[in-house]
Design an enzyme around this catalytic site. Structure first.
Site: not given
Length: 239
Positions: A61, A130
């Site tokens: 992320d 992610e």
């Protein structure tokens, strides 16, 4: 550690087959396959912190956000900070990531509890994307991660120009409609409960003090957006 790696291998395709599928998806051959196996392992399959993809999701992320920010900074040299922030939010939000992950075919590789019907309605595949970015970073370093995000994610699956010209903040659209038409509008949390391993939120929209519609999702913010989109559709259908 050997036991962890052995258990991971038992969950996935044979190493050569998984490596070949990942090479097609990533655009390069993985060096250390266990990073990617961990990135594809949802906590519903193994809730031990060291044996699921949540830590890699955190790492991915951060790098995904940074790379997208740099990409937008260079692509739009005259745009304001607010514009760039909004565009980055649209690109890295859960709905976009989940859509891209499904188009990539990640849902065929992610290991999760298929008996939990609520899981597929969450964004586990976007979360796995992610985590995959985190695995690429650990395996290949920043330069290769940046190339992967730009070529295999942004250029291949995200229409940035269309996203820039489309207002997808349904809540803001609805609030603007209410203000323009002098309507009383409010968002209220109706329920907050657990469904399987995740919390499920239901947000209600009250129009002139009467419940107009509801939206349900795995975060309060997203549930508000789901409800707002339904409300806009209902309003459009009545005109």
């Amino acid at each position: 550690m050997r036991r962890v790696l052995t258990r991971l291998k038992n969950l996935f395709l044979p190493d050569k087959e998984l490596s070949a599928q990942l090479e097609h998806l990533l655009g390069f051959k993985p060096k250390h396959l266990p990073y990617y196996q961990l990135a594809l392992l949802h906590r519903s399959k193994n809730d031990e912190l060291a044996r699921n993809n949540e830590r890699l999701e955190f790492l991915g992320d951060a790098y995904l956000g940074a790379i997208v920010a740099e990409y937008l900074f260079k692509k739009y040299p005259t745009q304001s900070e607010g514009y760039l922030t909004e565009m980055r939010s649209r690109i890295v939000r859960r709905e976009t990531l989940n859509n891209v992950a499904n188009r990539m075919g990640l849902q065929k590789l992610v290991q999760y509890n298929t008996q939990d019907r609520g899981i597929e309605r969450s964004h586990i595949f976007g979360n796995a994307l992610e985590a995959l970015v985190g695995a690429v970073y650990l395996d290949q370093g920043y330069t290769r991660t940046r190339t992967f995000v730009i070529k295999q994610f942004l250029h291949a699956y995200v229409d940035v120009e269309m996203m820039a010209s489309t207002d997808t903040n349904y809540k803001n659209q609805l609030l603007n409609w209410a203000q323009t038409n002098r309507q009383s509008l409010s968002f209220e949390l109706m329920t907050d409960k657990r469904e399987g391993a995740r919390r499920m939120f239901t947000v209600g929209i009250f129009l002139n003090d009467a419940l107009f519609c509801e939206g349900t999702a795995y975060s309060k913010k997203e549930a508000g957006q789901v409800a707002a989109r339904k409300a806009l559709e209902l309003i459009a259908g009545n005109h």
